[in-house]
Design an enzyme around this catalytic site. Sequence first.
Site, PDB file in Angstrom:
ATOM      1  N   GLY A 150       0.838  -1.192   0.000  1.00  8.74           N
ATOM      2  CA  GLY A 150       0.000   0.000   0.000  1.00  8.74           C
ATOM      3  C   GLY A 150       0.874   1.244   0.000  1.00  8.74           C
ATOM      4  N   GLY A 151       0.313   2.336   0.483  1.00  4.04           N
ATOM      5  CA  GLY A 151       1.050   3.602   0.496  1.00  4.04           C
ATOM      6  C   GLY A 151       2.346   3.523   1.284  1.00  4.04           C
ATOM      7  N   GLY A 194      25.748  11.195 -29.640  1.00  9.79           N
ATOM      8  CA  GLY A 194      25.299  11.907 -28.438  1.00  9.79           C
ATOM      9  C   GLY A 194      25.771  11.212 -27.178  1.00  9.79           C
ATOM     10  N   ALA A 195      25.904   9.890 -27.250  1.00  8.91           N
ATOM     11  CA  ALA A 195      26.321   9.134 -26.065  1.00  8.91           C
ATOM     12  C   ALA A 195      27.739   9.541 -25.634  1.00  8.91           C
ATOM     13  CB  ALA A 195      26.247   7.639 -26.343  1.00  8.91           C
TER      14      ALA A 195
HETATM   15  C1  HXC Z   1      -3.503  -4.122  12.486  1.00  6.36           C
HETATM   16  C2  HXC Z   1      -2.497  -6.025  11.716  1.00  6.36           C
HETATM   17  C3  HXC Z   1      -2.322  -5.442  10.455  1.00  6.36           C
HETATM   18  C4  HXC Z   1      -2.763  -4.108  10.251  1.00  6.36           C
HETATM   19  C5  HXC Z   1      -1.519  -7.420  10.399  1.00  6.36           C
HETATM   20  N1  HXC Z   1      -2.005  -7.249  11.635  1.00  6.36           N
HETATM   21  N2  HXC Z   1      -1.704  -6.327   9.650  1.00  6.36           N
HETATM   22  N3  HXC Z   1      -3.090  -5.351  12.723  1.00  6.36           N
HETATM   23  N4  HXC Z   1      -3.354  -3.491  11.301  1.00  6.36           N
HETATM   24  N5  HXC Z   1      -2.605  -3.494   9.094  1.00  6.36           N
HETATM   25  C6  HXC Z   1      -1.962  -8.205  12.736  1.00  6.36           C
HETATM   26  C7  HXC Z   1      -2.900  -9.381  12.533  1.00  6.36           C
HETATM   27  O1  HXC Z   1      -4.150  -9.067  13.036  1.00  6.36           O
HETATM   28  C8  HXC Z   1      -2.200 -10.459  13.343  1.00  6.36           C
HETATM   29  O2  HXC Z   1      -2.481 -10.262  14.699  1.00  6.36           O
HETATM   30  C9  HXC Z   1      -0.744 -10.142  13.162  1.00  6.36           C
HETATM   31  O3  HXC Z   1      -0.681  -8.780  12.757  1.00  6.36           O
HETATM   32  C10 HXC Z   1      -0.097 -10.983  12.100  1.00  6.36           C
HETATM   33  O4  HXC Z   1      -0.913 -10.946  10.940  1.00  6.36           O
HETATM   34  P1  HXC Z   1      -1.351 -12.249  10.145  1.00  6.36           P
HETATM   35  O5  HXC Z   1      -2.436 -11.841   9.202  1.00  6.36           O
HETATM   36  O6  HXC Z   1      -1.622 -13.360  11.094  1.00  6.36           O
HETATM   37  O7  HXC Z   1       0.001 -12.576   9.399  1.00  6.36           O
HETATM   38  P2  HXC Z   1       0.217 -13.144   7.939  1.00  6.36           P
HETATM   39  O8  HXC Z   1      -0.685 -14.300   7.716  1.00  6.36           O
HETATM   40  O9  HXC Z   1       1.676 -13.325   7.820  1.00  6.36           O
HETATM   41  O10 HXC Z   1      -0.232 -11.978   6.957  1.00  6.36           O
HETATM   42  C11 HXC Z   1       0.480 -10.770   6.939  1.00  6.36           C
HETATM   43  C12 HXC Z   1      -0.281  -9.734   6.093  1.00  6.36           C
HETATM   44  C13 HXC Z   1      -1.740  -9.665   6.616  1.00  6.36           C
HETATM   45  C14 HXC Z   1      -0.284 -10.185   4.643  1.00  6.36           C
HETATM   46  C15 HXC Z   1       0.451  -8.432   6.211  1.00  6.36           C
HETATM   47  O11 HXC Z   1      -1.715  -9.497   8.032  1.00  6.36           O
HETATM   48  C16 HXC Z   1      -2.523  -8.549   6.036  1.00  6.36           C
HETATM   49  O12 HXC Z   1      -3.035  -8.635   4.902  1.00  6.36           O
HETATM   50  N6  HXC Z   1      -2.693  -7.480   6.824  1.00  6.36           N
HETATM   51  C17 HXC Z   1      -3.476  -6.353   6.425  1.00  6.36           C
HETATM   52  C18 HXC Z   1      -2.722  -5.587   5.444  1.00  6.36           C
HETATM   53  C19 HXC Z   1      -3.458  -4.326   5.082  1.00  6.36           C
HETATM   54  O13 HXC Z   1      -4.489  -4.362   4.428  1.00  6.36           O
HETATM   55  N7  HXC Z   1      -2.924  -3.212   5.619  1.00  6.36           N
HETATM   56  C20 HXC Z   1      -3.503  -1.936   5.375  1.00  6.36           C
HETATM   57  C21 HXC Z   1      -2.983  -1.606   3.994  1.00  6.36           C
HETATM   58  S1  HXC Z   1      -3.246   0.027   3.575  1.00  6.36           S
HETATM   59  P3  HXC Z   1      -2.442 -11.455  15.759  1.00  6.36           P
HETATM   60  O14 HXC Z   1      -2.874 -10.816  17.031  1.00  6.36           O
HETATM   61  O15 HXC Z   1      -3.386 -12.500  15.262  1.00  6.36           O
HETATM   62  O16 HXC Z   1      -1.026 -11.934  15.821  1.00  6.36           O
HETATM   63  C22 HXC Z   1      -1.886   0.740   4.023  1.00  6.36           C
HETATM   64  C23 HXC Z   1      -1.914   2.127   3.623  1.00  6.36           C
HETATM   65  C24 HXC Z   1      -0.691   2.858   4.056  1.00  6.36           C
HETATM   66  O17 HXC Z   1      -1.008   0.226   4.587  1.00  6.36           O
HETATM   67  C25 HXC Z   1      -0.973   4.228   3.591  1.00  6.36           C
HETATM   68  C26 HXC Z   1       0.188   5.112   3.754  1.00  6.36           C
HETATM   69  C27 HXC Z   1      -0.137   6.419   3.133  1.00  6.36           C
END
Ligand code: HXC
Length: 510
Positions: free
Chosen positions: A169-170, A404-405
């Site tokens: 993501g971002g 040119g290079a």
């Molecule tokens: C809160 C999160 C989290 C998040 C993971 N966790 N991502 N908690 N916010 N974004 C937590 C899970 O709940 C879990 O907690 C632990 O971290 C491990 O995650 P798992 O899913 O069990 O691990 P895994 O199977 O390895 O998967 C990893 C992952 C997945 C692919 C990153 O967790 C995932 O898809 N997370 C969400 C990603 C996402 O959509 N993020 C927002 C994106 S937008 P427990 O307690 O069970 O251990 C973004 C925008 C940024 O980031 C913008 C900037 C401008």
Amino acid sequence: MTDILTELEDRRKAARSGGGQRRIDAQHARGKLTARERIELLLDEGSFEEFDMFVAHRCTDFGMEENRPSGDGVVTGWGTINGRMVYVFSQDFTVLGGSVSATHAQKICKIMDMAVQNGAPVIGINDSGGARIQEGVDSLAGYGEVFQRNIKASGVVPQISMIMGPCAGGAVYSPAMTDFIFMVQDSSYMFVTGPDVVKTVTNEVVTAEELGGAATHTKKSSVADGAFKDDVDALVEVRRLFDFLPLNNRDKAPVRPFFDDPDRIEDSLDTLIPKNANQPYDMKELIEKVADEGDFFEIQKDFAANIITGFIRLEGATVGVVANQPMVLAGVLDIDSSRKAARFVRFCDAFEIPILTLVDVPGFLPGTAQEYGGVIKHGAKLLFAYGEATVPKVTVITRKAYGGAYDVMSSKHLRGDFNYAWPTAQIAVMGAKGATEILYRSELDDPEKIAERTAEYETNFANPFRAAERGFIDEVIMPHSTRKRVSRAFASLRTKKQTNPWKKHDNIPL
Ligand code: HXC
């Protein structure tokens, strides 16, 4: 008193245990080290000083007030690499997936501010599920604060990103604005939108690894500068890179002890250039034979291999190298190689690292793909980067420098300080065959005459002497003495001072 001391130790222990043994085991099972183990390997033993170990988030939604781990998913602080200071943050995937909350971001911002204030690089270890979903816009605001600091720090202190897990993501835009990105094979990925969204929007089916793994970003997109086989390898190599870099833009790169004679003669270089001008040879051989102890740290080795970029040392001092590689696409300049080299030249110039350019270039790559892709603008990036650079610039033309290079590759006309050529150099508008076919079009059906004209052109133009007569080449040098000549040239430029006219900033073609 003892109770308080014990409490401190207990609190420290809790913070150091991150998300608990189960999650640490899961991290290890994936071949990944924990945030703290990574810092330990990256920094000199015992040098790490931590900040904000007890920082906890302030979120009260989704029952988060019941889950407030110390440190909030990122370990931050400073330490040393071979005795030189560096600021570090290392996201802890075992704590809430390393997700970024407002306070997590504040911790990163704190060390970035200190790094800029105190003039030391920042190394960011990324391993995060992205924006902390429970925090919503507070998390996005936190990212925004980090982004702004990346931009302010750019060109002030070197910024290095290590991607050692998810970065999606971002969130990718913070590493994207740093100077170097390194990834770990099979355990890290970066993408703006993940495979599920891609499937929904474009109907493409792709794995996370294919979409944004280390191979993709080092070979296809050029987002990353290098890929390493595991965490340990990546951390060891970044320590090696760090030793080439200055701490900030007012500091000089470190001069290391060297055990290689700067006057070393390399007779083998006299036969490096094949008799047939169309036959390739390996430019890396020249780089390694010129460098102190043959030590070369290559940047973007798997992308646009028709140009080579990286760091060497001469008499112990860091020098950035840009070199055409005749082994790949005859060393031609194209969109990818121009962009790759331009960014490298700008990094060197921003941090006062002198540049050695080794030239064997037949020109720019023709074709609709190149023109439609904007080779004009991309080629201009490299031209612009060399022309604006005020660091010491030494150029050696080994063979072709056409069209040119020739101008682009750190020529005299772009304020090259020392422009050397080997006797095998051919500095001309184009190769002999192409030139005679244009100049003597009416004689094309007479192969004998054309052969004669080609030979005549070769004798007159396919050499370094026309350029040397005009002073565009300072000296035609013996290949075997290249290390000596280049080392002396850079030594004489240690006190170089050159400035560009005042401007807010330039408008490099982007
Ligand atoms: C809160 C999160 C989290 C998040 C993971 N966790 N991502 N908690 N916010 N974004 C937590 C899970 O709940 C879990 O907690 C632990 O971290 C491990 O995650 P798992 O899913 O069990 O691990 P895994 O199977 O390895 O998967 C990893 C992952 C997945 C692919 C990153 O967790 C995932 O898809 N997370 C969400 C990603 C996402 O959509 N993020 C927002 C994106 S937008 P427990 O307690 O069970 O251990 C973004 C925008 C940024 O980031 C913008 C900037 C401008």
